[in-house]
Design a protein around this motif. Sequence first.
Motif, PDB file in Angstrom:
ATOM      1  N   TYR A   1       0.749  -1.139  -0.057  1.00  0.00           N
ATOM      2  CA  TYR A   1      -0.017   0.099   0.025  1.00  0.00           C
ATOM      3  C   TYR A   1       1.077   1.277  -0.133  1.00  0.00           C
ATOM      4  O   TYR A   1       1.765   1.582   1.135  1.00  0.00           O
ATOM      5  N   ASP A   2       0.847   1.960  -0.993  1.00  0.00           N
ATOM      6  CA  ASP A   2       1.551   3.268  -1.003  1.00  0.00           C
ATOM      7  C   ASP A   2       0.645   4.300  -1.993  1.00  0.00           C
ATOM      8  O   ASP A   2      -0.137   3.548  -2.964  1.00  0.00           O
ATOM      9  N   ASP A   3       0.913   5.540  -1.895  1.00  0.00           N
ATOM     10  CA  ASP A   3       0.312   6.462  -2.801  1.00  0.00           C
ATOM     11  C   ASP A   3       1.386   7.470  -3.092  1.00  0.00           C
ATOM     12  O   ASP A   3       2.500   7.795  -2.538  1.00  0.00           O
ATOM     13  N   CYS A   4       0.795   8.586  -3.859  1.00  0.00           N
ATOM     14  CA  CYS A   4       1.834   9.545  -4.484  1.00  0.00           C
ATOM     15  C   CYS A   4       1.220  10.856  -3.706  1.00  0.00           C
ATOM     16  O   CYS A   4       1.474  11.970  -4.525  1.00  0.00           O
ATOM     17  N   ASN A   5       0.729  11.042  -2.837  1.00  0.00           N
ATOM     18  CA  ASN A   5       0.540  12.310  -2.191  1.00  0.00           C
ATOM     19  C   ASN A   5       1.274  12.900  -1.355  1.00  0.00           C
ATOM     20  O   ASN A   5       2.392  12.089  -0.944  1.00  0.00           O
ATOM     21  N   LEU A   6       1.458  14.236  -1.321  1.00  0.00           N
ATOM     22  CA  LEU A   6       2.287  15.037  -0.537  1.00  0.00           C
ATOM     23  C   LEU A   6       1.720  15.729   0.756  1.00  0.00           C
ATOM     24  O   LEU A   6       0.606  16.046   0.274  1.00  0.00           O
ATOM     25  N   ALA A   7       2.428  16.010   1.508  1.00  0.00           N
ATOM     26  CA  ALA A   7       2.000  16.483   2.643  1.00  0.00           C
ATOM     27  C   ALA A   7       2.810  17.691   3.177  1.00  0.00           C
ATOM     28  O   ALA A   7       4.130  17.659   3.295  1.00  0.00           O
ATOM     29  N   ILE A   8       2.175  18.907   3.523  1.00  0.00           N
ATOM     30  CA  ILE A   8       2.783  20.112   4.123  1.00  0.00           C
ATOM     31  C   ILE A   8       2.047  20.337   5.220  1.00  0.00           C
ATOM     32  O   ILE A   8       0.807  20.221   5.574  1.00  0.00           O
ATOM     33  N   TYR A   9       2.818  20.653   6.423  1.00  0.00           N
ATOM     34  CA  TYR A   9       2.377  21.093   7.762  1.00  0.00           C
ATOM     35  C   TYR A   9       2.518  22.713   7.834  1.00  0.00           C
ATOM     36  O   TYR A   9       3.528  23.351   7.695  1.00  0.00           O
ATOM     37  N   TYR A  10       1.684  23.691   8.200  1.00  0.00           N
ATOM     38  CA  TYR A  10       1.621  25.116   8.161  1.00  0.00           C
ATOM     39  C   TYR A  10       1.259  25.674   9.502  1.00  0.00           C
ATOM     40  O   TYR A  10       0.038  25.296   9.747  1.00  0.00           O
ATOM     41  N   ASP A  11       1.942  26.187  10.228  1.00  0.00           N
ATOM     42  CA  ASP A  11       1.481  26.731  11.601  1.00  0.00           C
ATOM     43  C   ASP A  11       1.057  28.237  11.393  1.00  0.00           C
ATOM     44  O   ASP A  11       1.872  28.892  11.288  1.00  0.00           O
ATOM     45  N   ALA A  12      -0.300  28.242  11.309  1.00  0.00           N
ATOM     46  CA  ALA A  12      -0.509  29.801  10.968  1.00  0.00           C
ATOM     47  C   ALA A  12      -0.208  30.625  12.128  1.00  0.00           C
ATOM     48  O   ALA A  12       0.016  31.959  12.042  1.00  0.00           O
ATOM     49  N   TRP A  13      -0.326  30.259  13.363  1.00  0.00           N
ATOM     50  CA  TRP A  13      -0.081  30.995  14.607  1.00  0.00           C
ATOM     51  C   TRP A  13       1.487  31.600  14.627  1.00  0.00           C
ATOM     52  O   TRP A  13       1.559  32.694  15.007  1.00  0.00           O
ATOM     53  N   GLU A  14       2.334  30.742  14.168  1.00  0.00           N
ATOM     54  CA  GLU A  14       3.721  30.882  14.277  1.00  0.00           C
ATOM     55  C   GLU A  14       4.064  32.166  12.982  1.00  0.00           C
ATOM     56  O   GLU A  14       4.792  32.940  13.081  1.00  0.00           O
ATOM     57  N   ASN A  15       3.164  32.296  12.196  1.00  0.00           N
ATOM     58  CA  ASN A  15       3.340  33.236  11.022  1.00  0.00           C
ATOM     59  C   ASN A  15       2.416  34.379  10.861  1.00  0.00           C
ATOM     60  O   ASN A  15       2.421  35.186   9.776  1.00  0.00           O
ATOM     61  N   ASP A  16       1.599  34.582  11.920  1.00  0.00           N
ATOM     62  CA  ASP A  16       0.471  35.710  11.986  1.00  0.00           C
ATOM     63  C   ASP A  16       0.937  37.181  12.050  1.00  0.00           C
ATOM     64  O   ASP A  16       0.329  37.891  12.079  1.00  0.00           O
ATOM     65  N   ASN A  17       2.355  37.205  12.052  1.00  0.00           N
ATOM     66  CA  ASN A  17       2.670  38.315  11.959  1.00  0.00           C
ATOM     67  C   ASN A  17       2.999  39.130  10.466  1.00  0.00           C
ATOM     68  O   ASN A  17       3.572  40.126  10.108  1.00  0.00           O
TER      69      ASN A  17
END
Length: 252
Positions: free
Chosen positions: A91-107
């Motif tokens: 079982y495998d697939d070709c999805n990519l995942a990104i994590y974005y912490d909005a609170w760290e960037n809200d300036n």
Amino acid sequence: PTEENIIETLYNDPINRNKDIVYFYNILQAQESASAIAIDGRWGSGKTFFVRQTKMVINALNPSSTIDEETKAKATVRLLFSENDEENENYDDCNLAIYYDAWENDNDTEPVLSLIYEITKQLSVDFSLSDISVVKTAGAIIEAISGHNINGIKDALTSEDPFKKFKEEKDVEQKSKDFFASILVERGNRLIIFIDELDRCKPTFAVHLLEQIKHYIFDDRITFVFSINLEQLQHTIKQYYGADFDSCRYLD
């Protein structure tokens, strides 16, 4: 949620949550068009850890990932995707995942710029970016959205065609599509973008990020996952648009 803790909890499953990760992974696999999913929960209920685990699983199952084989195996070996062991092993697939912490960037003044930067940075670390056009396209989007290239605007206004710059800005939607097309070619079929902590952000940032995503990053190959407290986010929206504003309908 350090990387070590994420891997260990996927391997040992101390709170019996792996079945939920598999269930959610299958939901993500089923998306075939542009979509946004909300994981709604109270602050402190474990949303961040859950989405960070899911991100690890998605990237570990992608054959293009540069995650080392030992880590891949440890992160996925205890996850049962199928009752058929042979199917599960393949079982495998070709999805990519990104994590974005909005609170760290809200300036940041332009939320979508920090999001595009985070996408470029994380994929550059986790995947072999042989085509530098990805970075060039990202730069073109940033310039078009922000107008940071002051000299370019000045030159455009004094040229024979003073509206040239503004015509270019109208192309930002196409530039965004080109950017994601460059990322997904030979690296994946779908990009999963986890947006975390949006309900903790300043109202201006939260609203701008939602609206810029809608205008600039709407693509059939992208799924957005917002891990939020919907009730708190509705209060945030009302702080921006006014107490009588229908924030529930707005988020729908």
